[in-house]
Write an enzyme that holds these catalytic residues in place. Structure first.
Site, PDB file in Angstrom:
ATOM      1  CD  GLU A 228      77.978  30.838  29.281  1.00 56.09           C
ATOM      2  OE1 GLU A 228      78.911  31.463  29.808  1.00 56.09           O
ATOM      3  OE2 GLU A 228      78.091  30.227  28.207  1.00 56.09           O
ATOM      4  CB  CYS A 262      78.730  38.000  33.166  1.00 54.70           C
ATOM      5  SG  CYS A 262      78.295  37.865  31.434  1.00 54.70           S
TER       6      CYS A 262
HETATM    7  P1  NAP Z   1      70.948  34.967  40.152  1.00 52.12           P
HETATM    8  O1  NAP Z   1      70.430  35.552  41.381  1.00 52.12           O
HETATM    9  O2  NAP Z   1      71.773  33.761  40.205  1.00 52.12           O
HETATM   10  O3  NAP Z   1      69.657  34.691  39.236  1.00 52.12           O
HETATM   11  C1  NAP Z   1      69.749  34.120  37.957  1.00 52.12           C
HETATM   12  C2  NAP Z   1      68.549  33.238  37.715  1.00 52.12           C
HETATM   13  O4  NAP Z   1      68.623  32.111  38.566  1.00 52.12           O
HETATM   14  C3  NAP Z   1      67.224  33.900  38.041  1.00 52.12           C
HETATM   15  O5  NAP Z   1      66.258  33.414  37.146  1.00 52.12           O
HETATM   16  C4  NAP Z   1      66.928  33.440  39.448  1.00 52.12           C
HETATM   17  O6  NAP Z   1      65.575  33.465  39.754  1.00 52.12           O
HETATM   18  C5  NAP Z   1      67.454  32.027  39.377  1.00 52.12           C
HETATM   19  N1  NAP Z   1      67.900  31.460  40.663  1.00 52.12           N
HETATM   20  C6  NAP Z   1      68.515  32.097  41.680  1.00 52.12           C
HETATM   21  N2  NAP Z   1      68.819  31.218  42.659  1.00 52.12           N
HETATM   22  C7  NAP Z   1      68.390  30.005  42.241  1.00 52.12           C
HETATM   23  C8  NAP Z   1      68.396  28.693  42.797  1.00 52.12           C
HETATM   24  N3  NAP Z   1      68.924  28.453  43.992  1.00 52.12           N
HETATM   25  N4  NAP Z   1      67.846  27.675  42.086  1.00 52.12           N
HETATM   26  C9  NAP Z   1      67.313  27.908  40.890  1.00 52.12           C
HETATM   27  N5  NAP Z   1      67.274  29.120  40.296  1.00 52.12           N
HETATM   28  C10 NAP Z   1      67.801  30.156  40.953  1.00 52.12           C
HETATM   29  O7  NAP Z   1      71.774  36.003  39.301  1.00 52.12           O
HETATM   30  P2  NAP Z   1      71.376  37.468  38.896  1.00 52.12           P
HETATM   31  O8  NAP Z   1      71.564  38.341  40.077  1.00 52.12           O
HETATM   32  O9  NAP Z   1      70.033  37.477  38.235  1.00 52.12           O
HETATM   33  O10 NAP Z   1      72.467  37.774  37.771  1.00 52.12           O
HETATM   34  C11 NAP Z   1      73.711  38.232  38.076  1.00 52.12           C
HETATM   35  C12 NAP Z   1      74.750  37.159  37.963  1.00 52.12           C
HETATM   36  O11 NAP Z   1      74.675  36.525  36.688  1.00 52.12           O
HETATM   37  C13 NAP Z   1      76.134  37.737  38.030  1.00 52.12           C
HETATM   38  O12 NAP Z   1      76.951  36.923  38.814  1.00 52.12           O
HETATM   39  C14 NAP Z   1      76.592  37.720  36.584  1.00 52.12           C
HETATM   40  O13 NAP Z   1      77.983  37.746  36.401  1.00 52.12           O
HETATM   41  C15 NAP Z   1      75.961  36.492  36.083  1.00 52.12           C
HETATM   42  N6  NAP Z   1      75.856  36.504  34.634  1.00 52.12           N
HETATM   43  C16 NAP Z   1      76.655  35.675  33.907  1.00 52.12           C
HETATM   44  C17 NAP Z   1      76.615  35.706  32.527  1.00 52.12           C
HETATM   45  C18 NAP Z   1      77.486  34.793  31.704  1.00 52.12           C
HETATM   46  O14 NAP Z   1      77.225  34.679  30.521  1.00 52.12           O
HETATM   47  N7  NAP Z   1      78.489  34.162  32.253  1.00 52.12           N
HETATM   48  C19 NAP Z   1      75.761  36.586  31.875  1.00 52.12           C
HETATM   49  C20 NAP Z   1      74.967  37.432  32.650  1.00 52.12           C
HETATM   50  C21 NAP Z   1      75.022  37.372  34.033  1.00 52.12           C
HETATM   51  P3  NAP Z   1      64.963  34.585  40.752  1.00 52.12           P
HETATM   52  O15 NAP Z   1      65.153  35.899  40.111  1.00 52.12           O
HETATM   53  O16 NAP Z   1      63.539  34.208  40.890  1.00 52.12           O
HETATM   54  O17 NAP Z   1      65.741  34.467  42.034  1.00 52.12           O
END
Ligand code: NAP
Length: 456
Positions: A228, A262
């Site tokens: 997602e 999102c």
């Molecule tokens: P993010 O930086 O991708 O982080 C999400 C999760 O992934 C966190 O637990 C993060 O841990 C972990 N993570 C980051 N890089 C990783 C990697 N290379 N390998 C493994 N795990 C990794 O995203 P965010 O800033 O928290 O959230 C915002 C994004 O989420 C936006 O793009 C938003 O649109 C999307 N989102 C999508 C939905 C949906 O349902 N489609 C819902 C909500 C949000 P750390 O914090 O420790 O880095």
């Protein structure tokens, strides 16, 4: 290594957590697998009782959970309370419906009996984002646990307190201790969890880079993923739209969770006859919001979740202006504030090629793009890497239905309303927004073995 939560409203430390070692993580997964071996044999009725209890625990602790979210990621208090209510709803929903969704399904063949049975697969790893710290987790956990799986959570580092609170909520509800566990680890430790043979699948909600990385590692281990990811939801405003309704709804959607959702409305594609009026009304509704301390019940908009995210958003705004967009509201940072505040902002005449046209703006910034007619509006809406949600505003419901159903490339499209997730409806994206579905009967079938049984 330490993992710290920082209050984005004032930059102060909320708490510091010691990251778990690989040995500790492995131990938790071993314990979880042991508990799962009994859990998979429990009846739907037993699981249902516990899941209803989890809903009760959430409701009873609504105020403290909401406050924790506010402290860790700046969500305004009243939104946190609604989030917890929604989490309780998803628990009750799957407690009431999982048995029906996953009942054996008879299929007539040449066999004396042949049917499909939905069996749990084991431990599912959930990698989750900070923006809805409880909801993102519960919408995974409620169906996964009701299906007879176990869950381990790697939450975003800035909301470790929420991650621990969710684990405790399941334990308070009476679930076996290791059926839902939280791992306090940085993202560079996720690969080793995916590679653990006792972990059977991964769901990730987050950014595109995180999704790509996790899916590649899971793919190398032949483990299923649900992704997602981000979105840049287009909202089409046609010339026959109720403009008051459209502007009010668009302002609400753009500013939900301070624009960090999102499925927030992100690109507003407005047919030229009504563009000037729409801009005026959107400015009115977006500027009405009270920005301030997220703990104050009168506040509508708090800070963004982290300072680096605020700065990244401002860079996108600045570059888009340099490339020809006009900023008609906001766009200026108050450097006297200690917090990660960003004002409601509107960019109009956004140009193809600029960040506001192509990238996800994960904060309170609206991008307006003019279209000459319906056909061009649809083309612009679909001219995106993403395909999460979308909306169309028109008084002609047949026209809206046709565009929503047949023209828009997205996991969902709403007519005359903003996109929202609902336990009863499938949720997920197409294109760069990911694959797989959460919620509804589809969500609970993502992490089960759809098994054919054939008896001659
Ligand atoms: P993010 O930086 O991708 O982080 C999400 C999760 O992934 C966190 O637990 C993060 O841990 C972990 N993570 C980051 N890089 C990783 C990697 N290379 N390998 C493994 N795990 C990794 O995203 P965010 O800033 O928290 O959230 C915002 C994004 O989420 C936006 O793009 C938003 O649109 C999307 N989102 C999508 C939905 C949906 O349902 N489609 C819902 C909500 C949000 P750390 O914090 O420790 O880095």
């Amino acid at each position: 290594m330490n993992i710290e939560s920082i209050n984005p409203a004032n930059g102060e430390s909320v708490a510091t957590y010691k990251a778990m070692t690989s040995k500790e993580v492995k131990h938790i997964i071993d314990e979880s697998d042991l508990d799962w071996k009994n859990w998979r044999k429990t009846s739907f009725d037993e699981r249902s009782q516990l899941m209803h209890k989890a809903a009760e625990v959430l409701r009873e602790n609504k105020a403290s959970y909401a406050e924790l979210m506010t402290l860790e990621m700046g969500k305004v208090l009243k939104d946190g309370e609604s989030e917890i209510e929604k989490c309780a709803w998803v628990c009750d929903y799957y407690a009431d419906n999982a048995k029906e969704f996953l009942k054996d399904h008879k299929v007539d063949t040449e066999a004396s009996n042949s049917f499909i049975s939905y069996k749990p697969i084991g431990i599912v790893l959930a990698v989750m984002p900070w923006n809805f710290p409880f909801w993102q987790v519960m919408r995974f956990a409620a169906p996964a646990l009701m299906a007879g799986n176990a869950g381990v959570l790697k939450h975003a580092s800035n909301v470790s307190g929420c991650a621990i609170a969710i684990e405790k909520a399941f334990q308070k509800a009476g679930f076996p201790k290791n059926i839902f566990r939280t791992l306090i680890i940085p993202s560079n430790q996720v690969a080793e969890v995916i590679k653990n043979e006792k972990v059977k699948a991964v769901t990730l909600t987050g950014s595109t880079p995180a999704g790509k990385s996790v899916a590649a590692i899971a793919g190398s281990q032949i483990k299923k993923t649900v992704l997602e990811l981000g979105g840049s939801d287009p909202y089409i405003i046609l010339e026959d739209a109720d403009l008051e309704l459209a502007a009010k709804t668009c302002a609400t959607s753009r500013l939900i969770n301070n624009g960090q959702s999102c499925i927030s409305a992100k690109r507003f594609i407005v047919v030229k006859e009504v563009k000037a009026e729409f801009e005026k009304l959107l400015s009115k509704y977006m500027s009405e919001r009270v920005v301030g301390d997220p703990l104050d019940k009168r506040t509508d908009l708090g800070p963004m979740a982290r300072m680096d995210l605020r700065d990244e958003l401002h860079d996108q705004v600045t570059k888009s202006k340099e490339m020809g967009a006009n900023c008609i509201l906001g766009g200026v940072i108050d450097h006297n504030s200690e917090g990660a505040f960003y004002p409601p902002t509107i960019l109009t005449d956004v140009k193809w090629g600029s960040p506001a046209y192509h990238e996800e703006l994960f904060g309170p910034v609206a991008s307006i793009i003019e279209a000459s007619n319906e056909k061009e509006a649809i083309e612009i809406a679909n001219d995106s890497f993403f395909g999460l949600g979308a909306a169309v505003f028109t008084k002609d419901l047949k026209r809206g239905e046709y565009i929503a159903k047949d023209e828009i490339e997205a996991g969902c499209c709403f007519v005359n309303d903003f996109v929202k997730s609902d336990p009863r409806l499938p949720f997920g994206g197409v294109k760069g927004s990911g694959y797989g579905r959460e919620l509804s009967a589809y969500g609970i079938k993502e992490f089960v073995n759809i098994k054919t049984v054939y008896i001659k």
